[in-house]
Design a protein around this motif. Structure first.
Motif, PDB file in Angstrom:
ATOM      1  N   ILE A 198       0.851  -1.204   0.000  1.00 16.22           N
ATOM      2  CA  ILE A 198       0.000   0.000   0.000  1.00 16.22           C
ATOM      3  C   ILE A 198       0.886   1.253   0.000  1.00 16.22           C
ATOM      4  O   ILE A 198       0.729   2.147  -0.834  1.00 16.22           O
ATOM      5  N   GLY A 199       1.848   1.267   0.942  1.00 15.71           N
ATOM      6  CA  GLY A 199       2.789   2.396   1.005  1.00 15.71           C
ATOM      7  C   GLY A 199       3.549   2.551  -0.308  1.00 15.71           C
ATOM      8  O   GLY A 199       3.795   3.670  -0.777  1.00 15.71           O
ATOM      9  N   MET A 200       3.912   1.426  -0.928  1.00 16.41           N
ATOM     10  CA  MET A 200       4.661   1.479  -2.197  1.00 16.41           C
ATOM     11  C   MET A 200       3.805   2.074  -3.304  1.00 16.41           C
ATOM     12  O   MET A 200       4.293   2.845  -4.137  1.00 16.41           O
ATOM     13  N   ALA A 201       2.519   1.717  -3.304  1.00 13.66           N
ATOM     14  CA  ALA A 201       1.614   2.258  -4.324  1.00 13.66           C
ATOM     15  C   ALA A 201       1.511   3.772  -4.169  1.00 13.66           C
ATOM     16  O   ALA A 201       1.588   4.511  -5.161  1.00 13.66           O
ATOM     17  N   VAL A 202       1.367   4.228  -2.936  1.00 10.60           N
ATOM     18  CA  VAL A 202       1.262   5.668  -2.695  1.00 10.60           C
ATOM     19  C   VAL A 202       2.532   6.359  -3.194  1.00 10.60           C
ATOM     20  O   VAL A 202       2.477   7.379  -3.880  1.00 10.60           O
ATOM     21  N   ALA A 203       3.698   5.767  -2.885  1.00 13.30           N
ATOM     22  CA  ALA A 203       4.974   6.345  -3.331  1.00 13.30           C
ATOM     23  C   ALA A 203       5.056   6.383  -4.852  1.00 13.30           C
ATOM     24  O   ALA A 203       5.655   7.296  -5.429  1.00 13.30           O
ATOM     25  N   ASP A 204       4.428   5.425  -5.515  1.00 11.45           N
ATOM     26  CA  ASP A 204       4.447   5.373  -6.988  1.00 11.45           C
ATOM     27  C   ASP A 204       3.291   6.156  -7.621  1.00 11.45           C
ATOM     28  O   ASP A 204       3.024   5.993  -8.821  1.00 11.45           O
ATOM     29  N   ASP A 205       2.575   6.945  -6.793  1.00 13.65           N
ATOM     30  CA  ASP A 205       1.430   7.724  -7.286  1.00 13.65           C
ATOM     31  C   ASP A 205       0.317   6.868  -7.872  1.00 13.65           C
ATOM     32  O   ASP A 205      -0.398   7.289  -8.782  1.00 13.65           O
ATOM     33  N   VAL A 206       0.204   5.669  -7.363  1.00 14.22           N
ATOM     34  CA  VAL A 206      -0.949   4.838  -7.754  1.00 14.22           C
ATOM     35  C   VAL A 206      -2.049   5.118  -6.735  1.00 14.22           C
ATOM     36  O   VAL A 206      -1.815   5.060  -5.533  1.00 14.22           O
ATOM     37  N   GLU A 207      -3.226   5.459  -7.232  1.00 17.88           N
ATOM     38  CA  GLU A 207      -4.314   5.807  -6.328  1.00 17.88           C
ATOM     39  C   GLU A 207      -4.766   4.576  -5.526  1.00 17.88           C
ATOM     40  O   GLU A 207      -4.924   3.489  -6.080  1.00 17.88           O
ATOM     41  N   VAL A 208      -4.955   4.772  -4.225  1.00 14.98           N
ATOM     42  CA  VAL A 208      -5.428   3.685  -3.365  1.00 14.98           C
ATOM     43  C   VAL A 208      -6.831   4.034  -2.880  1.00 14.98           C
ATOM     44  O   VAL A 208      -7.052   5.116  -2.339  1.00 14.98           O
ATOM     45  N   VAL A 209      -7.765   3.140  -3.118  1.00 14.24           N
ATOM     46  CA  VAL A 209      -9.140   3.395  -2.675  1.00 14.24           C
ATOM     47  C   VAL A 209      -9.564   2.306  -1.695  1.00 14.24           C
ATOM     48  O   VAL A 209      -9.076   1.178  -1.766  1.00 14.24           O
ATOM     49  N   ALA A 210     -10.450   2.684  -0.782  1.00 17.00           N
ATOM     50  CA  ALA A 210     -10.942   1.703   0.190  1.00 17.00           C
ATOM     51  C   ALA A 210     -12.443   1.536  -0.002  1.00 17.00           C
ATOM     52  O   ALA A 210     -13.162   2.500  -0.170  1.00 17.00           O
ATOM     53  N   GLU A 211     -12.896   0.296   0.001  1.00 17.85           N
ATOM     54  CA  GLU A 211     -14.327  -0.017  -0.128  1.00 17.85           C
ATOM     55  C   GLU A 211     -14.767  -0.768   1.116  1.00 17.85           C
ATOM     56  O   GLU A 211     -13.969  -1.451   1.758  1.00 17.85           O
ATOM     57  N   ARG A 212     -16.066  -0.652   1.413  1.00 18.08           N
ATOM     58  CA  ARG A 212     -16.635  -1.385   2.549  1.00 18.08           C
ATOM     59  C   ARG A 212     -17.454  -2.572   2.041  1.00 18.08           C
ATOM     60  O   ARG A 212     -18.102  -2.466   1.001  1.00 18.08           O
ATOM     61  N   PRO A 213     -17.441  -3.675   2.780  1.00 13.42           N
ATOM     62  CA  PRO A 213     -18.289  -4.816   2.372  1.00 13.42           C
ATOM     63  C   PRO A 213     -19.766  -4.512   2.643  1.00 13.42           C
ATOM     64  O   PRO A 213     -20.076  -3.646   3.463  1.00 13.42           O
ATOM     65  N   ASP A 214     -20.656  -5.226   1.979  1.00 18.74           N
ATOM     66  CA  ASP A 214     -22.090  -5.082   2.257  1.00 18.74           C
ATOM     67  C   ASP A 214     -22.392  -5.461   3.709  1.00 18.74           C
ATOM     68  O   ASP A 214     -23.216  -4.829   4.353  1.00 18.74           O
ATOM     69  N   HIS A 215     -21.730  -6.511   4.174  1.00 14.01           N
ATOM     70  CA  HIS A 215     -21.921  -6.951   5.565  1.00 14.01           C
ATOM     71  C   HIS A 215     -20.547  -7.258   6.150  1.00 14.01           C
ATOM     72  O   HIS A 215     -19.751  -7.932   5.495  1.00 14.01           O
ATOM     73  N   VAL A 216     -20.314  -6.798   7.380  1.00 13.97           N
ATOM     74  CA  VAL A 216     -19.023  -7.058   8.019  1.00 13.97           C
ATOM     75  C   VAL A 216     -18.763  -8.564   8.127  1.00 13.97           C
ATOM     76  O   VAL A 216     -17.636  -9.025   7.994  1.00 13.97           O
ATOM     77  N   SER A 217     -19.836  -9.341   8.313  1.00 16.50           N
ATOM     78  CA  SER A 217     -19.667 -10.800   8.482  1.00 16.50           C
ATOM     79  C   SER A 217     -18.981 -11.459   7.279  1.00 16.50           C
ATOM     80  O   SER A 217     -18.365 -12.512   7.420  1.00 16.50           O
ATOM     81  N   GLU A 218     -19.056 -10.810   6.120  1.00 15.69           N
ATOM     82  CA  GLU A 218     -18.402 -11.373   4.934  1.00 15.69           C
ATOM     83  C   GLU A 218     -16.889 -11.453   5.095  1.00 15.69           C
ATOM     84  O   GLU A 218     -16.224 -12.212   4.407  1.00 15.69           O
ATOM     85  N   THR A 219     -16.362 -10.616   5.969  1.00 17.58           N
ATOM     86  CA  THR A 219     -14.908 -10.528   6.066  1.00 17.58           C
ATOM     87  C   THR A 219     -14.363 -11.290   7.270  1.00 17.58           C
ATOM     88  O   THR A 219     -13.174 -11.241   7.548  1.00 17.58           O
ATOM     89  N   LEU A 220     -15.254 -12.012   7.979  1.00 13.74           N
ATOM     90  CA  LEU A 220     -14.785 -12.753   9.156  1.00 13.74           C
ATOM     91  C   LEU A 220     -13.932 -13.944   8.732  1.00 13.74           C
ATOM     92  O   LEU A 220     -14.287 -14.681   7.817  1.00 13.74           O
ATOM     93  N   GLY A 221     -12.831 -14.121   9.432  1.00 14.26           N
ATOM     94  CA  GLY A 221     -11.935 -15.243   9.155  1.00 14.26           C
ATOM     95  C   GLY A 221     -12.159 -16.349  10.172  1.00 14.26           C
ATOM     96  O   GLY A 221     -12.750 -16.143  11.226  1.00 14.26           O
ATOM     97  N   VAL A 222     -11.685 -17.535   9.821  1.00 15.31           N
ATOM     98  CA  VAL A 222     -11.865 -18.692  10.698  1.00 15.31           C
ATOM     99  C   VAL A 222     -10.495 -19.191  11.154  1.00 15.31           C
ATOM    100  O   VAL A 222      -9.657 -19.554  10.335  1.00 15.31           O
ATOM    101  N   ASN A 223     -10.283 -19.180  12.445  1.00 19.04           N
ATOM    102  CA  ASN A 223      -9.042 -19.722  12.986  1.00 19.04           C
ATOM    103  C   ASN A 223      -9.269 -20.915  13.890  1.00 19.04           C
ATOM    104  O   ASN A 223      -8.355 -21.664  14.174  1.00 19.04           O
ATOM    105  N   ASN A 224     -10.481 -21.042  14.409  1.00 15.60           N
ATOM    106  CA  ASN A 224     -10.771 -22.159  15.318  1.00 15.60           C
ATOM    107  C   ASN A 224     -12.201 -22.635  15.110  1.00 15.60           C
ATOM    108  O   ASN A 224     -12.962 -22.051  14.341  1.00 15.60           O
TER     109      ASN A 224
END
Ligand code: UD1
Ligand code: MG
Length: 453
Positions: A198-224
């Motif tokens: 991400i930092g490298m992209a900014v240094a290279d003038d590549v635009e970085v955009v952030a998007e939100r998921p429709d539901h936070v639960s979509e991004t939950l990971g499973v470890n146990n």
């Protein structure tokens, strides 16, 4: 678009011999859900990065549209992404997914991909009340994303940030190659962090955009296993919502499990604690009683499964009544208005319309005609210990209770078998066949009495 799925993590906290990404969610490996979603996005190629012991993952899920990259040893998410690069096209964009984040949705990813276009870097981020453990999104005074800092490398101020990296991102492949080749592992964990791009992209003038998921639960990971169970409930709730939106009556949407595909017609009603596995189709007006298990089945319109029935690889016609406590096994084909009552088991058999076996019977490897009545305790003896044979019961036959049909054997049209018959030769049509000792009464018979001591 190319997809990289990071799936090399060991999953130690699962405490299981099965690799983490093969742990089942709704009856299918977590990774299979991720691959399905990637496919729905119209990806050209999917490269799965797998780790030590991951051969079983590959064997289980391999498909023509998949490429596999072994990461050994596992030196971090950036190092994992590097392993995929030789398999990817020279240009275009790459979407990075995690094999242990199975609920990520197509709509969310579609927006992320659109936000990236062909030259931006797009990140999927969420705002959490407790961001502990996640990489934090660091923005500048104008709110532009500058970099990601991992929990273990963050300053006390950075730790206050509640916007976190879900790990899912889209980047132009040509740029990604350049950035990944510059990664260093000079950080708190001694790992090659994918997040450093991400930092490298900014240094290279590549635009970085952030998007939100429709539901936070979509991004939950499973470890146990606890997190796996939590995601299972979220996923099942979504399935229940979809079924209800389609008009299905669920007596309790919190008590249904669909492990596969459940297609329902109009006015289908499902009572509590039913499990549907594989491909199941319920036609209009089907009613499923409580505690049924239905696997790979097609139930015709108006058919009713009474409670505690188990139906597998079965097709029924209209208006059948099955159960309570009935079991149909693979190869069961019922025509219209067939009744199977309590403790009736049917296997590899065809039963024609209006026939009934209402209590305690085993019908295996049989062809049963129309309007046949199978009495309680009837058994098709289909197996001699070495081979299986068929039993044929023609239309309008009446099979008395407690009858054994020693296959191969045929009961003719309209034949009647007396109760208790052991039928080892064909029963002629239209006649009564009975095999049992004649009843006698012994006049003056006295019960024995105890000898005096
Ligand atoms: C990662 C992100 C973090 C983010 C978090 C979201 C980095 C450096 N950090 O952290 O910003 O908030 O995910 O959950 O990327 N994997 C490999 N090979 C490896 C290491 C990991 O394939 O060498 C895979 C894992 O199987 C997993 C995914 O990458 O699917 C993430 O790995 P994990 O170790 O959980 O990363 P985090 O430290 O949680
Ligand atoms: Mg993690």
């Amino acid at each position: 678009m190319e997809v990289i799925v990071l799936a090399a993590g060991k999953g130690t906290r699962m405490n299981s011999a099965l690799p983490k990404v093969l742990q089942p969610l709704a009856g299918r490996p977590m990774l299979a859900h991720v691959l399905d979603t990637a496919r729905q996005l119209g990806s050209t190629r999917i490269c799965v990065v797998y780790g030590h012991g991951g051969e079983v993952v590959r064997e289980r899920l391999d498909a023509p549209d998949l490429a596999w990259a072994l990461q050994e040893p596992q030196l971090g998410t950036g190092h994992a992404a590097q392993q995929a690069l030789p398999q990817l096209a020279d240009d275009g964009i790459a979407l990075v997914l995690y094999g242990d984040v199975p609920l990520i949705g197509q709509a969310t990813l579609g927006r992320l991909v659109a936000a990236a276009g062909d030259r931006r870097l797009a990140l999927l981020t969420v705002e959490l009340i407790d961001p502990t453990g996640y990489g934090r999104i660091i923005r500048d005074g104008q709110g532009r994303v500058q970099r990601i800092v991992e929990q273990k490398d963050a300053s006390p101020e950075e730790l206050q940030v509640r916007e976190v990296n879900t790990g899912i991102l889209v980047a132009p492949i040509a740029r990604l190659r350049g950035w990944l080749s510059q990664l260093s592992n000079d950080n708190a964990q001694g790992e090659y962090y994918l997040t450093d791009i991400i930092g490298m992209a900014v240094a290279d003038d590549v635009e970085v955009v952030a998007e939100r998921p429709d539901h936070v639960s979509e991004t939950l990971g499973v470890n146990n296993k606890a997190q796996l169970a939590e995601l299972e409930r979220i996923h099942q709730r979504d399935i229940a919502e979809r079924l209800m939106a389609g008009g299905v009556t669920l007596l309790d949407p919190a008590r249904i499990d669909v492990r596969g595909t459940l297609n329902c017609g109009r006015d289908v009603e499902i009572d509590v604690n039913c499990v549907f596995e594989g491909e199941v189709t319920l036609a209009d007006g089907v009613r499923i009683g409580a505690h049924c298990v239905v696997r790979n089945a097609r139930l015709g319109a108006g058919t009713r499964l009474a409670p505690f029935s188990h139906v597998e690889d079965t097709v029924t016609g209209k208006a059948c009544v099955i159960g309570p406590y009935a079991r149909t096994r693979p190869g069961t084909e019922l025509a219209d208005d067939v009744h199977l009552g309590n403790f009736v088991e049917v296997k590899n058999s065809k039963v024609a319309s209006h026939s009934k076996a209402n209590h305690l019977a085993y019908v295996g490897d049989a062809d049963v005609g129309e309007r046949v009545n199978i009495g309680a305790g009837t058994i098709t003896c289909n197996y001699d210990g070495a081979n299986k044979y068929r039993t044929v019961i023609e239309d309008d036959a009446f099979i008395g209770s407690d009858t054994q049909l020693v296959a191969p054997v045929t009961v003719g049209k309209g034949a009647t078998l007396g109760a208790g018959t052991t039928l080892s030769r064909d029963a002629p049509a239209g006649q009564l066949t009975v095999s049992r000792a004649r009843q006698t009464t012994i006049p003056g018979w006295k019960r024995p009495v105890k000898n005096p001591k």
